[in-house]
Motif scaffolding. Structure first.
Motif: not given
Lengths: 414, 735
Positions: A25-27, A30, A35, A38, B561, B615, B625, B627-629, B669
């Protein structure tokens, strides 16, 4: 299924259930705000280079070529000048407007080769940005060019070249010179026939338009992949920070040049360089009276530069930053300004000429302070509409796109 | 490598002269001390996943590529690079497969990477053709093996000393001038035994350079094992000395292609790689001693010394740091090839292809760097085994201690080349050194593992402690870094023999990967907590295994970062975590038959999913970089193999179906189709073996029968293919 295999099957099923255990899962935060690391900055810079900047320069070059070609509209017009001609032909006027349109669109990305050497190449194409047009200098050059077969325009100063010089040569129907009496080249100018003066100016206009064409070609070559390949510098991921900064800085042309100079000085809102209540002569296009058209092109180009056209742009960075409403606000402000221009019935020069009294001045101030309300001081109101846009540009836009760019990872080839 | 052919001929001649009476000697059983699993029987009651591929299985397809062999096992992930397995990229249970850095790699129970602590990338890997077994251990490996045991361990096992004379000449030829020649001879005389093995393995390569330059490789491997089995001081002992020398010369490159170019010709190599050449030499001396103090207590001592030198002169992109400022530096080749199907940088692509000439600018000058490295590793390790037997309890206590020291010296020098009419021409500029550094590590590792059998239960618990001291010195930007770390890795598990045929297992083990020698003092080792549970079924020759796993990796190295608080930008820090879970299935089955034919079926399948738990900006470039997930890159969700066989008295035939699903090139993802990814690959392999006589064996194999070629990797630089259809013909003559 026999008993041992059944046991095996259910056991296997039990073990297989172990597989769905990762937390992917992502919060919510997020999910909304990816970010900045990305973001595809390389894709964005390539989009600006390939789909906006270079095509604008290509349009500039083509329109210059159309004007200056040996069998182009200008040559045809010049060859047809006689004493019945009292103004520039419609074809030439349209071609000049098309050239100006391409130039105005390019003004929203003054970066890279066009800005090097204190903007030398830019000023050769459009000296409005650099210094006041030297009408006397142009008048002299007209005569000199007619006398010397080896006349070299590149030796003339920038304010005697470029699209604004071309405007003077083609659209000034007074045909009188602007030099002091002691200048020998223009001493007998006003005594010459109108046909001769128009012809000589047209001949020099061909030289000026060819010079613009050469400058445009030089600009294209600077960006061309098989030329100096500035495109590579521009999209090189190693330079993304500098180039992104240059790209966002370029948008401030709308503030400093469009709002403050093109509108502010003629309407007297900005008194820089002008002591009168308003300075109509300071408009960008006093002879063709096309200043508002230029501003319109600037606004259209601004919108394209904000959005990146069909591809990645600053609006995507702004969306990533979670302030998509800023995009809507800015684009709405652009639309409002363009509508205001489209509804104007007189030129900017004429509107500026009409601001003469202190009452006119007050009405102008009121119009720019309340751009949401209709006003007879339409140009002043336009200033206010653009100021809404530039206020967002100076604060919220800067905050949204001032991202921490990702550190380029070291290559992993051990 | 002329001398290798002469050596080979000499070996062959001497062996032929030594040939005497007919008769087959049976393969000697592999010594337990060379195994990390303890053997197939011991695997049956392990509390975690482990497999052993024996020689018979390796012979079915005459594997010369370790990647292919490991495809027989579940839970092992391969990222193909050169198509021949010269430098395998192996990952286990989701850890990065990059140069097999995150697994423990051994030969006969001895660390075999050139410098497992100072530089864990496995640039040297023993040739599988001369091995008699391959073991893979996952969770429980972290107690007895280390370092870099976050995923598991692989042990390559050399043949045991034969009790009777045994020898063979093995010759193979195949597509792309594939050649493999091996001569083996061994014998025992009383307490003495030996074997000698010489192996030559080469191919002209399946990739093509427009200028016709070589793209193949050649490997030579000479090894001998000498053994003395005396009874000394009242104790049965065994001394084994293994000496080995291996060299390699290969015209290998990091450079791949764009996707459109790959689609036109997967085997094309761009002109910019025409100078790429890898050369190496490896020497090893391993001394093994076993003393049986009693039937319940023995001590095994290993002393090892490995030296490895390699130089890889290869394209490293366009001239950039540290030679020029960032604003003048070249574009990363991965961006040139991978972005927008290679259309973003047409001029640079044209230079790589050899179609456009370089201008003398750094950004268009090709950086060809010779990565010259020297490695050494040596150590001494002890392992004591105690067997305690009670009324209903059997206990096996293993205590191990290892002192290890290794080093690496790097000297990377760059030459610049301008592409000129399709040829690389040196630009005459002394660009200098890109890297000059050294690292040296001393490590003391101690473990205790206790296995207790009680009725139908087998319990194990253990602890591994490693104390690691490392020093890294940079000579270009003078700096010395000292890094000390102590790691505790406990583990425990249980196995329940539910019935004669079915057992259940559960285990939890902690693995670790040490922080590098140049890491800051605050940087901790990466750690993993690995959970497994499953079942094992065995009924005679039939066996099956289903194991679910969950691995929780923590302290993944990251870089601070600008948007991170509490740290300096660029500083290394601990912060990342990733979870990997899945299920492994494995089966070896003989279909019922009433005739003389047997029908073995081998099946393995692994389902894996992964997700980063935070993340962070990973210091590992493949993750970047994160990211969570996000999912891990180069981790296939599905990988499997189904092999069908027919075995008769004098012939065998095998047909194998292999499948690997598509894999991301970078952590991410969402839809994989919208990002850079390797493609799903399905291949079929066929092998037919005919025992023509008691001495003569003939084999015909076709790898990748349907000639499927896809993009199997985008790393290091651009799209790379798997090997196309390859026919191999083999003759093996037993001496």
């Amino acid at each position: 299924m026999n008993f041992p295999l059944r046991k095996l099957f259910y056991s296997a099923l039990f073990c297989a259930s172990f597989s769905a255990c990762v937390d992917n899962s992502r919060s919510p935060q997020q999910q909304q705000n990816s970010s900045a690391e990305d973001f595809d900055f390389l894709g964005m810079m390539a989009n600006y280079a390939d789909n906006i900047i270079v095509p604008n320069y290509q349009a500039l070059s083509s329109s210059a070529e159309k004007l200056s070609a040996e069998d182009g509209v200008l040559a045809t017009y010049c060859a047809a000048i006689d004493d019945s001609v009292t103004e520039v032909s419609e074809e030439v006027a349209d071609a000049w407007l098309e050239l100006q349109a391409a130039i105005q669109r390019s003004e929203m990305h003054i970066l890279g080769p066009v800005s090097e050497n204190s903007g030398g190449l830019l000023n050769r194409i459009n000296s409005y940005n650099g210094s006041e047009l030297s009408l006397c200098g142009i008048d002299q050059a007209v005569v000199l060019a007619s006398q010397a077969s080896d006349f070299d325009i590149t030796l003339r100063t920038n304010n005697q070249r470029g699209v604004t010089a071309l405007e003077y040569l083609l659209f000034d129907n007074s045909l009188t010179h602007h030099c002091p009496s002691q200048i020998p080249e223009t001493a007998d100018w006003n005594q010459r026939s109108a046909e001769e003066r128009r012809q000589l100016r047209c001949n020099y206009a061909q030289i000026v338009s060819a010079d613009i064409g050469n400058s445009a070609a030089e600009l294209l070559q600077a960006w061309a992949i098989d030329g100096e390949n500035y495109r590579l510098d521009f999209i090189n991921p190693n330079n993304v920070e500098d180039n992104l900064s240059a790209l966002s800085d370029a948008l401030f042309y709308l503030d400093v040049d469009v709002k403050d100079r093109k509108l502010g000085i003629p309407t007297g809102i900005n008194n820089e360089g002008c002591s009168a209540i308003a300075c109509a002569d300071a408009v960008e296009s006093p002879f063709a009276e096309a200043s508002l058209r230029h501003i319109r092109h600037n606004l259209e180009s601004f919108a394209e530069m904000l959005t990146g056209g069909e591809g990645l742009g600053f609006d995507d960075i702004i969306r990533f930053a979670g302030v998509d409403e800023l995009n809507s606000r800015m684009l709405t402000a652009v639309d409002d300004a363009i509508v205001a221009i489209d509804n104007m019935e007189v030129s900017l020069k004429q509107q500026a000429d009409a601001i003469v009294t202190s009452e006119d001045e007050a009405a102008c101030a009121n119009a720019l302070a309340n751009p949401g309300s209709p006003s007879e001081q339409a140009a002043c109101r336009l200033f206010g509409l653009i100021r809404r846009l530039t206020d967002d540009l100076k604060v919220d836009f800067v905050a949204a796109v001032n991202v921490d760019l990702p550190e380029r990872g070291q290559a992993d080839n051990d | 490598m002329k001398h290798s052919a002469e050596c080979f001929a000499l070996s062959l001649l001497s062996v032929l002269v030594a040939t005497a009476a007919m008769g087959d000697a049976e393969d000697a059983p592999i010594l337990e001390e060379m195994l990390v699993t303890g053997g197939k029987d011991n695997i049956q009651t392990l509390s975690g996943s482990a497999q052993l591929i024996d020689e018979d299985t390796l012979e079915q397809f005459d594997f010369s590529d370790l990647n292919q062999a490991l495809g027989l096992l579940p839970g092992v992930y391969i990222r193909s690079e050169d198509g021949y397995g010269l430098r395998p990229n192996i990952g286990i249970r989701g850890v990065s497969s990059e140069r097999s850095q995150k697994i423990t790699l051994m030969e006969d129970g001895v660390l075999i990477k050139p410098a497992p602590y100072s530089a864990p990338a496995a640039y040297y890997i023993p040739n599988i053709s001369r091995m008699s077994a391959v073991e893979v251990v996952k969770g429980p490996a972290s107690i007895k093996q280390g370092p870099n045991n976050v995923g598991g361990a692989i042990n390559l096992v050399t043949p045991a000393i034969p009790e009777d004379r045994q020898g063979f000449i093995d010759a193979s030829i195949g597509s792309f001038d594939y050649q493999k020649y091996e001569v083996f001879y061994g014998n025992s005389h009383g307490d003495f035994g030996y074997w000698v093995d010489a192996l030559h393995y080469s191919s002209e390569g399946f990739k093509t350079l427009e200028n016709g330059a070589d793209t193949g490789f050649e490997r030579n491997d000479f090894n001998t094992k000498l053994q003395w089995r005396p009874s000394l001081w009242g104790y049965q002992q065994r001394f084994t000395l293994k000496l080995g020398y291996a060299d390699e010369g290969s015209d290998e490159t990091y450079l791949g292609q764009t996707a459109p170019d790959f689609a036109q010709d997967p085997d094309r190599r761009y002109a910019a790689s025409q100078l790429d050449r890898f050369e190496s030499e490896h020497a090893q001396l391993h001394l093994d001693h076993l003393i049986d103090f009693s039937s319940t207590f023995k001590l095994n001592t290993k002393v090892y010394w490995n030296r490895y030198e390699r130089s890889w002169n290869k394209l490293d992109g366009f001239i950039g740091a540290p030679y020029v400022d960032l604003s003048e530096a070249g574009v990363d080749v991965r961006d040139v090839l991978g972005r927008n199907n290679g259309s973003l940088f047409p001029r640079l692509l044209g230079i790589l292809r050899g179609e456009i000439d370089s201008r003398p600018l750094p950004v268009e000058t090709l950086d060809v760097t010779n990565n010259d490295r020297k490695y050494g590793s040596s150590g001494i390790q002890f392992k004591a085994d105690y067997l305690l037997e009670g009324a209903s309890v059997q206990q096996h206590i293993e205590i191990g201690l290892r002192y290890h020291s290794d080093y690496i010296e790097r000297d990377h020098t760059t030459r610049g080349y301008l592409m000129t009419a399709g040829t690389l021409v040196n630009d005459g500029i002394e660009w200098g050194s890109k890297t000059i550094n050294e690292a040296q590590t001393d490590a003391l590792a101690v473990f205790v593992n206790d296995t207790l059998k009680w009725r139908d239960w087998t319990f194990n618990a253990g602890l591994r402690v490693e104390d690691i001291d490392a020093e890294a010195e940079d000579f270009l930007n003078p700096a010395i870094n000292n890094k000390s770390q102590t790691v505790l890795a406990p583990g425990a598990g249980a196995f329940w023999q539910f019935s004669d045929t079915l057992g259940f297992l559960v285990g939890v083990n902690k693995g670790f990967s040490p922080a590098g020698a140049s890491a800051g003092e605050d940087v901790d080792p990466e750690e993993s907590l690995n959970y497994e549970y499953g079942l094992r079924y065995q009924n005679g020759s039939n066996r099956a295994e289903v194991i679910g796993f969950f691995s929780d990796y923590e302290n993944l190295l990251g870089r601070c970062r600008a948007s991170d608080s509490g740290c300096e930008v660029g500083e290394e820090l601990n912060g990342g975590g990733v979870e990997v879970a899945g299920v492994e299935m494995f089966a070896e089955w003989f279909l019922p038959t009433s005739g003389k034919l047997q029908y073995p079926v081998n099946f393995n399948y692994t389902y894996t999913e992964s997700a980063f738990q935070s993340s962070f900006n990973s210091s590992f470039p493949q993750w970047g970089n994160v990211q969570q997930g996000d999912e891990l890159p180069y981790l296939p969700q599905h990988v499997g193999r189904l092999q069908l066989g027919v075995q008769a008295s004098d012939w065998d035939a095998y047909l194998a179906f292999n499948y690997t699903s598509e894999m991301r090139d970078e952590a991410g993802q969402g839809s994989i189709d919208s990002v850079l990814h390797s493609e799903a690959l399905s291949t079929v392999d066929l092998s037919v073996i005919w025992q023509a006589s008691s001495r003569l064996l003939l084999q015909s194999s076709v790898d990748n029968v349907f000639d499927e070629q896809v993009i199997v990797s985008w790393r290091p630089f651009g799209a790379r293919p798997n090997r196309p259809r390859t026919l191999r013909l083999r003759l093996r003559y037993a001496l």
